[in-house]
Design a protein around this motif. Sequence first.
Motif, mmCIF file in Angstrom:
data_model
loop_
_atom_site.group_PDB
_atom_site.id
_atom_site.type_symbol
_atom_site.label_atom_id
_atom_site.label_comp_id
_atom_site.label_asym_id
_atom_site.label_seq_id
_atom_site.Cartn_x
_atom_site.Cartn_y
_atom_site.Cartn_z
ATOM 1 N N PHE A 1 -0.007 -9.319 -1.350
ATOM 2 C CA PHE A 1 -0.670 -9.717 -0.125
ATOM 3 C C PHE A 1 -0.514 -8.681 0.984
ATOM 4 C CE2 PHE A 1 3.587 -11.438 0.299
ATOM 5 C CZ PHE A 1 3.926 -11.139 1.599
ATOM 6 N N CYS A 2 0.496 -7.806 0.872
ATOM 7 C CA CYS A 2 0.703 -6.839 1.955
ATOM 8 C C CYS A 2 -0.179 -5.599 1.808
ATOM 9 C CB CYS A 2 2.169 -6.459 2.085
ATOM 10 S SG CYS A 2 2.878 -5.759 0.600
ATOM 11 N N GLN A 3 -0.887 -5.466 0.705
ATOM 12 C CA GLN A 3 -1.834 -4.370 0.515
ATOM 13 C C GLN A 3 -3.159 -4.930 0.005
ATOM 14 O OE1 GLN A 3 -1.662 -1.049 1.092
ATOM 15 N NE2 GLN A 3 0.286 -1.391 2.061
ATOM 16 N N PRO A 4 -3.925 -5.577 0.877
ATOM 17 C CA PRO A 4 -5.165 -6.202 0.395
ATOM 18 C C PRO A 4 -6.167 -5.209 -0.181
ATOM 19 C CG PRO A 4 -5.008 -6.349 2.785
ATOM 20 C CD PRO A 4 -3.720 -5.779 2.303
ATOM 21 N N GLY A 5 -6.102 -3.956 0.241
ATOM 22 C CA GLY A 5 -7.013 -2.947 -0.284
ATOM 23 C C GLY A 5 -6.480 -2.253 -1.521
ATOM 24 N N GLY A 6 -5.296 -2.646 -1.965
ATOM 25 C CA GLY A 6 -4.679 -2.020 -3.130
ATOM 26 C C GLY A 6 -3.741 -0.899 -2.732
ATOM 27 N N TRP A 7 -2.896 -0.510 -3.671
ATOM 28 C CA TRP A 7 -1.940 0.575 -3.437
ATOM 29 C C TRP A 7 -2.612 1.879 -3.818
ATOM 30 C CZ3 TRP A 7 2.642 -0.270 -1.088
ATOM 31 C CH2 TRP A 7 3.090 -1.575 -1.031
ATOM 32 N N PRO A 16 -1.147 3.216 11.337
ATOM 33 C CA PRO A 16 -0.504 1.969 10.903
ATOM 34 C C PRO A 16 -1.396 0.763 11.212
ATOM 35 C CG PRO A 16 1.019 3.302 12.191
ATOM 36 C CD PRO A 16 -0.333 3.946 12.313
ATOM 37 N N THR A 17 -1.334 -0.232 10.355
ATOM 38 C CA THR A 17 -2.108 -1.462 10.561
ATOM 39 C C THR A 17 -1.163 -2.658 10.545
ATOM 40 O OG1 THR A 17 -2.540 -1.653 8.192
ATOM 41 C CG2 THR A 17 -4.215 -0.531 9.508
ATOM 42 N N GLU A 78 0.197 17.565 -1.170
ATOM 43 C CA GLU A 78 0.775 16.540 -0.306
ATOM 44 C C GLU A 78 -0.195 15.373 -0.242
ATOM 45 O OE1 GLU A 78 1.132 16.971 4.093
ATOM 46 O OE2 GLU A 78 3.262 16.795 3.639
ATOM 47 N N VAL A 79 0.324 14.205 -0.506
ATOM 48 C CA VAL A 79 -0.469 12.986 -0.419
ATOM 49 C C VAL A 79 0.303 11.989 0.434
ATOM 50 C CG1 VAL A 79 -1.653 13.311 -2.626
ATOM 51 C CG2 VAL A 79 0.505 12.078 -2.556
ATOM 52 N N PHE A 80 -0.381 10.956 0.863
ATOM 53 C CA PHE A 80 0.238 9.936 1.699
ATOM 54 C C PHE A 80 0.204 8.608 0.962
ATOM 55 C CE2 PHE A 80 -1.268 13.292 4.396
ATOM 56 C CZ PHE A 80 -0.202 13.502 5.250
ATOM 57 N N ALA A 81 1.376 7.993 0.874
ATOM 58 C CA ALA A 81 1.517 6.732 0.151
ATOM 59 C C ALA A 81 1.711 5.594 1.141
ATOM 60 C CB ALA A 81 2.710 6.799 -0.791
ATOM 61 N N PRO A 82 1.089 4.435 0.887
ATOM 62 C CA PRO A 82 1.280 3.295 1.793
ATOM 63 C C PRO A 82 2.654 2.666 1.605
ATOM 64 C CG PRO A 82 -0.096 2.653 -0.052
ATOM 65 C CD PRO A 82 0.173 4.125 -0.206
ATOM 66 N N LYS A 83 3.237 2.270 2.713
ATOM 67 C CA LYS A 83 4.495 1.525 2.701
ATOM 68 C C LYS A 83 4.314 0.368 3.665
ATOM 69 C CE LYS A 83 7.544 5.130 1.279
ATOM 70 N NZ LYS A 83 8.858 5.697 1.385
ATOM 71 N N SER A 84 4.948 -0.746 3.358
ATOM 72 C CA SER A 84 4.792 -1.935 4.198
ATOM 73 C C SER A 84 6.139 -2.492 4.619
ATOM 74 C CB SER A 84 4.015 -3.027 3.453
ATOM 75 O OG SER A 84 2.704 -2.605 3.198
ATOM 76 N N LEU A 85 6.199 -2.897 5.864
ATOM 77 C CA LEU A 85 7.317 -3.676 6.376
ATOM 78 C C LEU A 85 6.804 -5.099 6.521
ATOM 79 C CD1 LEU A 85 8.508 -1.293 9.241
ATOM 80 C CD2 LEU A 85 9.580 -1.614 7.012
#
Length: 135
Positions: A1-7, A16-17, A78-85
Amino acid sequence: FCQPGGWQLSKERKQPTFFVVVLTDIDSERHYCSCLTFYEAEINLQVKSFTMSSQNAEKGGTKEIEGEEESGLIPPAEVFAPKSLVLVSRLDYPEIFRACLGLIYTVYVDSLNVSLETLIANLCSCLVPASGGSQ
């Protein structure tokens, strides 16, 4: 649920969202999940490896690969990975939770001289006054 668009990895850093998801358990109790998602730079060590063509191997020569340095190494991408709090609560205070997650995010990203464990413990021990003020 914390990544509705997928990882999904991104080639650029995204802003940040923040959003809230409400989960309801079997007893119809609501749980408010406040999510702050940000993108952090990661080094992609799985850069596409290029193999020498059979023609080049037969000749015994070495072909320079585009982007290859003189050392023979291909620079990592270099890539950017999503992380969630995520903060889960039975209370519906999205703005307070947004501020708490924003504070944790700032301490983490700016590498401030405060341990995250201490910060979170201090946030959890804060007393929130009852709505309507003292009576």
